[in-house]
Design a protein around this motif. Structure first.
Motif, PDB file in Angstrom:
ATOM      1  N   PRO A  48     -13.593  13.154   5.503  1.00  0.00           N
ATOM      2  CA  PRO A  48     -12.264  13.501   6.117  1.00  0.00           C
ATOM      3  C   PRO A  48     -11.934  14.698   5.464  1.00  0.00           C
ATOM      4  N   SER A  49     -11.414  15.847   6.175  1.00  0.00           N
ATOM      5  CA  SER A  49     -11.003  17.100   5.698  1.00  0.00           C
ATOM      6  C   SER A  49      -9.666  17.094   5.228  1.00  0.00           C
ATOM      7  N   TRP A  50      -9.122  18.225   4.586  1.00  0.00           N
ATOM      8  CA  TRP A  50      -7.612  18.117   4.174  1.00  0.00           C
ATOM      9  C   TRP A  50      -6.753  18.254   5.370  1.00  0.00           C
ATOM     10  N   CYS A  51      -7.191  18.416   6.529  1.00  0.00           N
ATOM     11  CA  CYS A  51      -6.555  18.525   7.808  1.00  0.00           C
ATOM     12  C   CYS A  51      -6.560  16.958   8.353  1.00  0.00           C
ATOM     13  N   ASP A  52      -6.865  15.940   7.763  1.00  0.00           N
ATOM     14  CA  ASP A  52      -6.557  14.795   8.286  1.00  0.00           C
ATOM     15  C   ASP A  52      -7.539  14.695   9.559  1.00  0.00           C
ATOM     16  N   ARG A  53      -8.717  15.248   9.466  1.00  0.00           N
ATOM     17  CA  ARG A  53      -9.705  15.039  10.710  1.00  0.00           C
ATOM     18  C   ARG A  53     -10.923  14.688   9.988  1.00  0.00           C
ATOM     19  N   TRP A  54     -12.047  14.475  10.845  1.00  0.00           N
ATOM     20  CA  TRP A  54     -13.246  14.412  10.298  1.00  0.00           C
ATOM     21  C   TRP A  54     -13.999  15.650  10.699  1.00  0.00           C
ATOM     22  N   VAL A  55     -14.793  16.040   9.572  1.00  0.00           N
ATOM     23  CA  VAL A  55     -15.678  17.258   9.672  1.00  0.00           C
ATOM     24  C   VAL A  55     -17.199  16.853   9.143  1.00  0.00           C
ATOM     25  N   GLY A  56     -18.105  17.491  10.040  1.00  0.00           N
ATOM     26  CA  GLY A  56     -19.783  16.981   9.619  1.00  0.00           C
ATOM     27  C   GLY A  56     -19.925  17.386   8.227  1.00  0.00           C
ATOM     28  N   VAL A  57     -20.940  17.087   7.630  1.00  0.00           N
ATOM     29  CA  VAL A  57     -21.314  17.475   6.245  1.00  0.00           C
ATOM     30  C   VAL A  57     -22.822  17.938   6.459  1.00  0.00           C
ATOM     31  N   SER A 163     -16.223  24.898  10.900  1.00  0.00           N
ATOM     32  CA  SER A 163     -16.201  26.413  10.900  1.00  0.00           C
ATOM     33  C   SER A 163     -15.065  26.891  11.307  1.00  0.00           C
ATOM     34  N   THR A 164     -13.775  26.525  12.055  1.00  0.00           N
ATOM     35  CA  THR A 164     -12.681  26.759  12.343  1.00  0.00           C
ATOM     36  C   THR A 164     -12.870  27.629  13.644  1.00  0.00           C
ATOM     37  N   THR A 165     -13.841  27.849  14.151  1.00  0.00           N
ATOM     38  CA  THR A 165     -14.113  28.523  15.254  1.00  0.00           C
ATOM     39  C   THR A 165     -15.118  27.482  16.361  1.00  0.00           C
ATOM     40  N   GLY A 166     -15.002  28.103  17.821  1.00  0.00           N
ATOM     41  CA  GLY A 166     -15.436  27.190  18.677  1.00  0.00           C
ATOM     42  C   GLY A 166     -14.942  26.018  18.908  1.00  0.00           C
ATOM     43  N   CYS A 167     -15.780  24.869  19.152  1.00  0.00           N
ATOM     44  CA  CYS A 167     -15.314  23.508  19.134  1.00  0.00           C
ATOM     45  C   CYS A 167     -14.529  23.021  17.951  1.00  0.00           C
ATOM     46  N   ASP A 168     -14.742  23.545  16.914  1.00  0.00           N
ATOM     47  CA  ASP A 168     -13.962  22.836  15.720  1.00  0.00           C
ATOM     48  C   ASP A 168     -12.576  23.220  15.948  1.00  0.00           C
ATOM     49  N   SER A 169     -11.913  24.036  16.767  1.00  0.00           N
ATOM     50  CA  SER A 169     -10.598  24.375  16.899  1.00  0.00           C
ATOM     51  C   SER A 169     -10.080  23.159  17.994  1.00  0.00           C
ATOM     52  N   ARG A 170     -10.991  22.549  18.547  1.00  0.00           N
ATOM     53  CA  ARG A 170     -10.255  21.381  19.306  1.00  0.00           C
ATOM     54  C   ARG A 170     -10.264  20.109  18.719  1.00  0.00           C
ATOM     55  N   VAL A 171     -10.906  19.868  17.636  1.00  0.00           N
ATOM     56  CA  VAL A 171     -10.704  18.681  16.686  1.00  0.00           C
ATOM     57  C   VAL A 171      -9.474  18.957  15.754  1.00  0.00           C
ATOM     58  N   ILE A 172      -8.251  18.421  16.401  1.00  0.00           N
ATOM     59  CA  ILE A 172      -6.851  18.804  15.919  1.00  0.00           C
ATOM     60  C   ILE A 172      -6.607  18.005  14.792  1.00  0.00           C
ATOM     61  N   THR A 173      -5.791  19.005  13.887  1.00  0.00           N
ATOM     62  CA  THR A 173      -5.164  18.323  12.612  1.00  0.00           C
ATOM     63  C   THR A 173      -4.124  17.358  12.905  1.00  0.00           C
ATOM     64  N   SER A 174      -3.831  16.569  11.982  1.00  0.00           N
ATOM     65  CA  SER A 174      -2.593  15.681  12.021  1.00  0.00           C
ATOM     66  C   SER A 174      -1.209  16.268  11.947  1.00  0.00           C
ATOM     67  N   PHE A 175      -0.458  15.965  12.380  1.00  0.00           N
ATOM     68  CA  PHE A 175       1.142  16.645  12.601  1.00  0.00           C
ATOM     69  C   PHE A 175       1.672  16.869  10.861  1.00  0.00           C
ATOM     70  N   ASP A 176       1.322  15.977   9.963  1.00  0.00           N
ATOM     71  CA  ASP A 176       1.641  16.167   8.803  1.00  0.00           C
ATOM     72  C   ASP A 176       1.046  17.306   7.948  1.00  0.00           C
ATOM     73  N   ARG A 177      -0.335  17.255   8.237  1.00  0.00           N
ATOM     74  CA  ARG A 177      -1.002  18.453   7.471  1.00  0.00           C
ATOM     75  C   ARG A 177      -0.842  19.744   8.420  1.00  0.00           C
ATOM     76  N   LEU A 178      -0.411  19.749   9.542  1.00  0.00           N
ATOM     77  CA  LEU A 178       0.114  20.895  10.426  1.00  0.00           C
ATOM     78  C   LEU A 178       1.145  21.706   9.877  1.00  0.00           C
ATOM     79  N   VAL A 179       1.966  20.782   9.379  1.00  0.00           N
ATOM     80  CA  VAL A 179       3.354  21.461   8.865  1.00  0.00           C
ATOM     81  C   VAL A 179       3.277  21.572   7.493  1.00  0.00           C
ATOM     82  N   ALA A 180       2.367  20.997   6.582  1.00  0.00           N
ATOM     83  CA  ALA A 180       2.678  21.083   5.169  1.00  0.00           C
ATOM     84  C   ALA A 180       1.357  21.545   4.483  1.00  0.00           C
TER      85      ALA A 180
END
Length: 408
Positions: A48-57, A163-180
């Motif tokens: 889990p990343s700090w954006c409340d989403r899952w990121v490959g390791v 990566s914050t680019t390409g498909c990674d931008s489609r894996v959306i953050t949670s609302f709480d992390r989005l605003v905070a």
């Protein structure tokens, strides 16, 4: 939060680690992995990343192994993941194995869910391969893995690349992390919330675990309409594929199935929005919705005395070809719960297949009449047309006490 760093060791290569995760991939139920055509396993490991989403390791993510000719029921494949010295052992690790055929088709998946590691122990997890349905196994079927590495399979959390680019931008953050949380903004920054969208994240005013219509081929190649569940929380979008059967509504042509499948071939996307964008034949309805203005604050909003929030939709937008209809975004469109009034069903439904298409408002979630927005836009699929509906709220009982809709 420290990023999870992992070192991968295939089981059997070297000494057993003191701490780690051992994944055992077994064959599917009812058949063998060789009969199913499975020749490759691609392992997915994420945190889990700090954006409340899952990121490959890395380097564990997308480690591929050849299992051609191997019966995984008789000889399961073992895959070991070891932590590095910087790994936070209390952090959850999600793991899965994607099962591919020799022609590159994704045939199924073995999921190991998410668990923390345990210092001093090698935790063994076993899972059989779940085969996707016949539609997914056809050439040109749904696609759940992007070319740049994101994984968005039904029933499992969406996995980004970080990566914050390409498909990674489609894996959306949670609302709480989005605003905070800095760095968890939507891309592009300032973009409107993707509501409603079945993207694994719950936003204010968006219902979770909702039924959404889908269109898919049956075993004989016919196009049928059904519904599937959108969990839309904890990173999981749809919980299942679009599985159609002989009891689902049969359409007169394959047109809607072709459009829906084209959207499913774009992994980690908003399938409903894509599907709606593919209609060339469109119509417009305007619906007048009277609300009893005498409703006191805190009381349930209701129709005017003698009126009803139910109406038969005009037939002209369907060109008379079929009465099959659907709410592509589901029935919960806050503040409304609205959809089709179907015989033998007490709640409004996301799909209908009988004439006429009776449309109804089940409830309005607002504390008093003036809190309801003056209008609400939504879309309905009727036949092979997309019908854009504008609900116009009237806080008066004059001029008609019931819901009415007319073609514009």
């Amino acid at each position: 939060m420290r990023l999870l760093a992992l070192v991968v060791v295939v089981a059997g290569a070297g000494c057993a680690p003191e701490t780690g995760l051992l994944l055992e991939v077994k064959g599917p139920d009812g058949t063998t992995s060789t009969a199913a055509g499975i020749t490759k396993l691609d392992f997915v490991v994420a945190h889990p990343s700090w954006c409340d989403r899952w990121v490959g390791v890395e380097p564990a993510m997308h480690t591929s192994v050849d299992v051609a000719g191997r019966d995984l029921t008789k000889k399961p494949y073992l895959f070991r993941v070891n932590p590095s010295h910087t790994t936070d052992l209390g952090e959850y690790v999600y793991a899965a194995a994607l099962a591919y055929g020799a022609d590159g088709r994704l045939l199924g998946e073995a999921s190991f869910d998410a668990h923390p590691l345990d210092h001093g122990n090698v935790l063994k997890r076993s899972s059989g391969i779940f085969l996707f349905n016949h539609t997914a196994q056809l050439a040109g079927g749904p696609n759940y893995v992007t070319s740049d590495g994101c994984v968005c399979t039904p029933g499992e959390p969406w996995i980004g690349t970080g990566s914050t680019t390409g498909c990674d931008s489609r894996v959306i953050t949670s609302f709480d992390r989005l605003v905070a949380t800095a760095g968890c903004e939507l891309t592009p920054k300032g973009a409107p919330l993707p509501v409603p969208a079945c993207d694994g994240q719950a936003y204010p005013g968006e219902a979770t675990d909702r039924a959404m219509p889908c269109w898919g081929a049956d075993a004989g190649g016919g196009c049928r309409m059904t519904a599937r569940n959108c969990r839309d929380h904890d990173g999981v979008g749809f919980t299942e594929e679009c599985n159609t059967g002989g009891t689902d509504a049969l359409l007169p042509s394959v047109e809607l199935c072709t459009r829906y499948l084209a959207c499913e071939q774009d992994p980690c996307s908003d399938v409903a929005a894509c599907f709606k964008s593919k209609f060339t034949q469109k119509a417009n309805l305007r619906c007048r919705l009277p609300i009893d203005p005498t409703t006191m604050p805190g009381e349930k909003l209701k129709p005017c005395a003698g009126g009803s929030w139910k109406t038969a939709l005009p037939a002209s937008p369907t060109s008379g070809t079929t009465c099959i209809a659907a709410m592509p975004d589901g029935v919960e469109l806050p503040p409304y719960t609205l959809g089709f009034v179907v015989p033998m069903q007490t709640a409004v439904q996301a799909t209908a297949s009988s004439c006429p298409n009776n449309f109804g408002i089940e409830s309005i979630d607002a504390p008093y009449p003036s809190a309801v927005p003056d209008s609400r836009e939504l879309d309905i699929v009727m036949g092979e047309h997309l019908v854009h509906v504008t609900l116009q709220v009237v806080r008066s009982c004059t001029g008609g006490a019931s819901l009415t809709c007319s073609v514009q």
